[in-house]
Design a protein around this motif. Structure first.
Motif, PDB file in Angstrom:
ATOM      1  N   LEU A  86       4.442   5.539  -5.661  1.00 49.81           N
ATOM      2  CA  LEU A  86       4.945   5.862  -6.761  1.00 49.81           C
ATOM      3  C   LEU A  86       2.627   6.914  -7.117  1.00 49.81           C
ATOM      4  CD1 LEU A  86       5.517   1.721  -7.518  1.00 49.81           C
ATOM      5  CD2 LEU A  86       6.379   4.009  -8.477  1.00 49.81           C
ATOM      6  N   SER A  87       1.787   6.686  -7.052  1.00 45.76           N
ATOM      7  CA  SER A  87       0.646   7.627  -7.291  1.00 45.76           C
ATOM      8  C   SER A  87       0.846   9.004  -7.164  1.00 45.76           C
ATOM      9  CB  SER A  87      -0.478   6.289  -6.489  1.00 45.76           C
ATOM     10  OG  SER A  87      -0.614   5.112  -7.092  1.00 45.76           O
ATOM     11  N   SER A  88       1.480   9.076  -6.268  1.00 43.96           N
ATOM     12  CA  SER A  88       1.328  10.563  -5.683  1.00 43.96           C
ATOM     13  C   SER A  88       3.069  10.987  -6.253  1.00 43.96           C
ATOM     14  CB  SER A  88       1.115  10.450  -4.101  1.00 43.96           C
ATOM     15  OG  SER A  88       2.854   9.791  -3.434  1.00 43.96           O
ATOM     16  N   CYS A  89       3.758  10.641  -7.010  1.00 38.14           N
ATOM     17  CA  CYS A  89       4.841  11.231  -7.381  1.00 38.14           C
ATOM     18  C   CYS A  89       4.896  11.677  -8.910  1.00 38.14           C
ATOM     19  CB  CYS A  89       6.556  10.120  -6.815  1.00 38.14           C
ATOM     20  SG  CYS A  89       6.409   8.662  -8.322  1.00 38.14           S
ATOM     21  N   TYR A  95       2.451  -2.395  -9.732  1.00 37.95           N
ATOM     22  CA  TYR A  95       1.880  -1.886  -8.965  1.00 37.95           C
ATOM     23  C   TYR A  95       0.634  -0.947 -10.046  1.00 37.95           C
ATOM     24  CZ  TYR A  95       4.856  -2.404  -5.533  1.00 37.95           C
ATOM     25  OH  TYR A  95       4.786  -3.271  -3.984  1.00 37.95           O
ATOM     26  N   GLU A  96      -0.154   0.061 -10.147  1.00 41.49           N
ATOM     27  CA  GLU A  96      -0.494   0.386 -10.385  1.00 41.49           C
ATOM     28  C   GLU A  96       0.261   2.378 -11.482  1.00 41.49           C
ATOM     29  OE1 GLU A  96      -5.046   1.035  -9.931  1.00 41.49           O
ATOM     30  OE2 GLU A  96      -5.165  -0.699 -10.125  1.00 41.49           O
ATOM     31  N   VAL A  97       0.802   2.194 -12.146  1.00 44.77           N
ATOM     32  CA  VAL A  97       1.870   3.524 -12.486  1.00 44.77           C
ATOM     33  C   VAL A  97       1.940   3.727 -13.940  1.00 44.77           C
ATOM     34  CG1 VAL A  97       4.241   1.814 -12.654  1.00 44.77           C
ATOM     35  CG2 VAL A  97       4.184   4.480 -11.604  1.00 44.77           C
ATOM     36  N   ASP A  98       1.867   4.485 -13.844  1.00 48.32           N
ATOM     37  CA  ASP A  98       2.575   4.955 -15.728  1.00 48.32           C
ATOM     38  C   ASP A  98       3.812   5.245 -15.929  1.00 48.32           C
ATOM     39  OD1 ASP A  98       2.792   6.459 -18.209  1.00 48.32           O
ATOM     40  OD2 ASP A  98       1.834   8.719 -17.634  1.00 48.32           O
ATOM     41  N   GLN A 118       2.061   1.883  -3.235  1.00 45.37           N
ATOM     42  CA  GLN A 118       1.716   2.274  -4.304  1.00 45.37           C
ATOM     43  C   GLN A 118       1.241   3.628  -4.003  1.00 45.37           C
ATOM     44  OE1 GLN A 118      -0.591   0.513  -6.877  1.00 45.37           O
ATOM     45  NE2 GLN A 118       0.081   2.775  -7.255  1.00 45.37           N
ATOM     46  N   THR A 119       1.159   3.905  -2.877  1.00 43.55           N
ATOM     47  CA  THR A 119       1.330   5.764  -2.627  1.00 43.55           C
ATOM     48  C   THR A 119       1.858   6.114  -3.220  1.00 43.55           C
ATOM     49  OG1 THR A 119      -0.598   4.944  -0.315  1.00 43.55           O
ATOM     50  CG2 THR A 119       0.239   7.168  -0.533  1.00 43.55           C
ATOM     51  N   GLN A 175       0.808  -0.778  -0.400  1.00 43.63           N
ATOM     52  CA  GLN A 175       0.196  -0.888  -0.376  1.00 43.63           C
ATOM     53  C   GLN A 175       0.634   1.629  -0.060  1.00 43.63           C
ATOM     54  OE1 GLN A 175      -2.707   0.127   3.073  1.00 43.63           O
ATOM     55  NE2 GLN A 175      -4.176  -1.592   1.978  1.00 43.63           N
TER      56      GLN A 175
END
Length: 377
Positions: A144-147, A165-168, A141-142, A138
Motif C-alpha cells: 500500500l505504501s509503495s503503490c 494500514y497507513e495509506v492515503d 503495508q509495504t 508488513q
C-alpha cells in the motif's frame, strides 16, 4: 498505454484464480491498453517453507507460505528484469507479487481483500501463527505504501485498507469485479427468460464449491420453510463434489460439480441460471462473490448475507436482498414468498437485477473505470 501485467500464474489461462486474472487483463486490452505479460513466477525455497508449515501444523497453527518476506522479494527479483522500459505502469491483480518490487514505474494492484480483512474471516486465514500475522501485515503495508493506486472490488475491502494500514485514502478506489461469464443477452432476452420460468414451482439455485462456508445447510432450510408455507419449491445444488447427506432431502436436486471449462458444462450452468427464480447463497464469509454478478446477468436476483464484499454487489430490493448472518430460514423464505406470490414484483426485481449487471457488474464497466483512474495518475 503500455502496461506490465504481473501474475504469479499464467494470466492467459482462464482457469486460474476463477478467471479473474484473465478477465482483468482482457478488459484492459479491450480498452486499448497494450499488455506485456509477466507471469509464471516461481516460489523460491518452497521446500523449506513447506517443512516450516508442517511443523506449525503439528502445533495446531496455520503458517501461510506466501505471506513471507523472502517469497515476496523472490517474486520482485523475477519481475525486475522483465519489465520493459517502455511500460507506463506495473499492474497486478493482487498485492503480494509487487509488494517488494522496486521500480520507478507507478504500481497498481487490484484485488478483493486485504490481509487484515481476511484474518479470522475465512477458515484458511484463521488460527494463524504470530509470524504469519506480523509478516502478512508488513507486506500489505509495504504494498500500500509503495503503490500509486490500490483498487479493491468492494467497499468492505477498501475500508479495511484504510482502517488497518497507513495509506492515503485518495489512492484507494473501489471498482467492482465483473461477472466471469459471457453475456450477449439483451433486455428483451431477459424478459423472455423470466416469463418462461415456472409459475407453479419456485426454483432456488445454490451454486458454490464450499458447502459449509457458503451456507448450504441454511439454503436447505429456506427451501423447506417455503414448502411448509405452501409454496412448492425445489432447491438445485451445483458445484459441490460431495454433499454431506447419506440421502438427499426431499425437493433437492444435486447437479454435482459442473466445469466451466467445457461447452457442455457452460450450457448446463446457463440452463440452471435461466430456469432459477433466485440464487440463494447465505454465505458465512465472502470477500466478493462473482456468482452474484453472474446470476444477475440472467436476471436472477441474489439472496445472500450482509457480509464482507457482498453489499457492494447486492443492493436491497434492486438486485436481491441481504440478511443478517443471524437471520433464520423463515426470514429468507418470507421475502422470497412475498416476491413470488406477486409475480409482477418478482419480474420487476429480475429485470432490475439484469440492469445492475449491465450498468455496474460487468468487465466493460470495470475496464472503463480502471482506465479513467490510470489516466489520472
Amino acid at each position: 498505454m503500455k502496461i506490465s501485467y504481473i501474475t504469479t500464474y499464467n494470466a492467459l489461462d482462464v482457469h486460474n484464480w476463477s478467471g479473474l486474472g484473465y478477465n482483468i487483463a482482457k478488459t484492459l486490452a479491450d480498452h486499448h491498453a497494450e499488455l506485456e505479460y509477466i507471469g509464471d513466477l516461481q516460489m523460491r525455497h518452497e521446500k523449506v517453507f513447506k517443512a516450516k508449515r508442517s511443523l506449525y501444523a503439528a502445533l495446531g497453527k496455520r503458517y501461510l507460505i506466501e505471506r513471507n518476506l523472502a517469497v515476496a522479494k523472490g517474486y520482485a527479483r523475477q519481475i525486475e528484469g522483465r519489465i520493459s522500459p517502455a511500460s507506463d505502469f506495473v499492474f497486478c491483480p493482487g498485492s503480494l507479487p509487487i509488494a517488494c518490487l522496486d521500480t520507478p514505474k507507478p504500481k497498481i494492484f487490484y484485488t478483493d481483500a486485504t490481509f487484515a480483512g481476511m484474518v479470522g474471516f475465512y477458515n484458511n486465514f484463521s488460527n494463524l501463527t504470530a509470524e504469519t500475522i506480523k509478516k502478512g501485515n508488513q507486506l500489505e503495508q509495504t504494498a500500500l505504501s509503495s503503490c500509486a493506486l490500490a483498487l479493491y472490488a468492494s467497499d468492505w475491502a477498501a475500508e479495511t485498507a484504510i482502517a488497518h494500514y497507513e495509506v492515503d485514502p485518495k489512492k484507494v478506489k473501489v471498482v467492482p469485479f465483473g461477472a466471469n461469464i459471457e453475456c450477449n443477452r439483451s433486455l428483451d432476452d431477459i424478459k423472455n427468460i423470466v416469463r418462461q420460468r415456472s409459475r407453479t414451482t419456485c426454483n432456488l439455485l445454490f451454486l458454490g464449491v464450499d458447502w459449509e462456508r457458503k451456507g448450504g445447510e441454511l439454503a436447505v432450510q429456506i427451501m423447506q420453510a417455503l414448502n411448509k408455507a405452501g409454496l412448492p419449491t425445489q432447491l438445485h445444488i451445483a458445484g459441490i463434489r460431495s454433499l454431506p447427506f447419506s440421502e438427499l432431502p426431499e425437493h433437492v436436486t444435486d447437479h454435482g460439480f459442473i466445469s466451466k471449462s467445457t461447452p457442455a458444462g457452460v450450457a448446463q450452468l446457463e440452463k440452471l441460471m435461466a430456469e432459477s427464480h433466485f440464487l440463494v447463497l447465505p454465505t458465512k464469509a465472502e470477500a466478493y462473490g462473482l456468482v452474484f454478478c453472474e446470476a444477475n446477468s440472467f436476471g436472477v436476483p441474489a439472496i445472500a448475507t450482509n457480509i464482507g464484499g457482498v453489499p457492494t454487489i447486492v443492493k436491497e430490493d434492486v438486485n436481491g436482498r441481504l440478511f443478517p448472518l443471524s437471520a433464520p430460514a423463515t426470514d429468507y423464505a418470507a421475502y422470497i414468498l412475498s416476491r413470488y406470490e406477486n409475480y409482477q414484483l418478482y419480474e420487476d426485481l429480475a429485470l432490475s437485477s439484469f440492469n445492475e449487471f449491465q450498468t455496474r457488474l460487468n468487465w466493460t464497466v470495470a475496464g472503463k473505470k480502471i482506465m479513467e483512474l490510470l489516466k489520472e495518475l
